[in-house]
Design a protein around this motif. Sequence first.
Motif, short mmCIF file in Angstrom:
data_model
loop_
_atom_site.label_atom_id
_atom_site.label_comp_id
_atom_site.label_asym_id
_atom_site.label_seq_id
_atom_site.Cartn_x
_atom_site.Cartn_y
_atom_site.Cartn_z
N UNK A 241 0.84 -1.15 0.11
CA UNK A 241 0.00 0.13 0.00
C UNK A 241 1.03 1.16 -0.04
N UNK A 242 0.46 2.11 -0.66
CA UNK A 242 0.86 3.50 -0.69
C UNK A 242 0.31 4.56 0.22
N UNK A 243 0.93 5.29 1.22
CA UNK A 243 0.15 6.16 2.01
C UNK A 243 0.81 7.70 1.86
N UNK A 244 0.05 8.71 1.99
CA UNK A 244 0.53 10.17 2.25
C UNK A 244 0.32 10.34 3.54
N UNK A 245 1.47 10.87 4.20
CA UNK A 245 1.63 11.24 5.59
C UNK A 245 1.96 12.48 5.81
#
Length: 254
Positions: A241-245
């Motif tokens: 999964x790819x997250x923006x944080x």
Amino acid sequence: MKNIYFLSDAHLGSRAIEHGRTQERRLVNFLDSIKEKASAVYLLGDMFDFWYEFKLVVPKGYTRFLGKLSELTDRGVEVHYFTGNHDIWCGDYLTRECGVTLHREPITVELYGKEFYIAHGDGLGDTEKSFKLLRALFHSHTAQCLFSALHPRWSVEIGLEWAKHSRMKREDGREPDYMGEAREYLVLYTKEYLKTHPDINYFIYGHRHIELDLLLSATSRMLIVGDWINLFTYAVFDGERMFMENYIEGETKL
């Protein structure tokens, strides 16, 4: 499986940023917090507001940041540094002294079985003639040779003041807000590029100082990872999964 991190646009040393020392410390604290969790860190350009290397001289400062990069690479973490439009004049210092891998052009790379197109973002789809002319000048070998002939006392001063002026002429010193899919030049460029490269799963950019996570197709996403001046944002890929944080000291877990 360890995480892969993407961040951009700290503009360290900027004379237009009042909280410069705090900003650098926050960036270093973030890098320190991920050193056990990271397999690779991709720095997508403009980490310095102005960086120009002479044969035996590099700009003053940034010791905490440079030291942390060296610590990461010494631990076996891959650190990839993309030159942006404020630090295109990198030589071999970051590679030889800090152990980073330097990229001067966009790259396509497979990470955990996914195809990534990674770039700073400047010069990709931007049709503004003044910017294209300035970019060509900055990439000119002749212009760089002439600039190198100046004493660092003057050339670095010119560079820092130019960078400050470039930022302050914008409203509130900020980049324009997201302009929408029909006008955002990186979006337009990426959609066109995807037509001939449909296997790319993630397009990752810096440069624009905005957060954007845009679904382009059933198998492709585009991300602009914000900045480390006002947003303190980054993207993280855990292999699935790819997250923006957003980094908040003492609270951020990923």
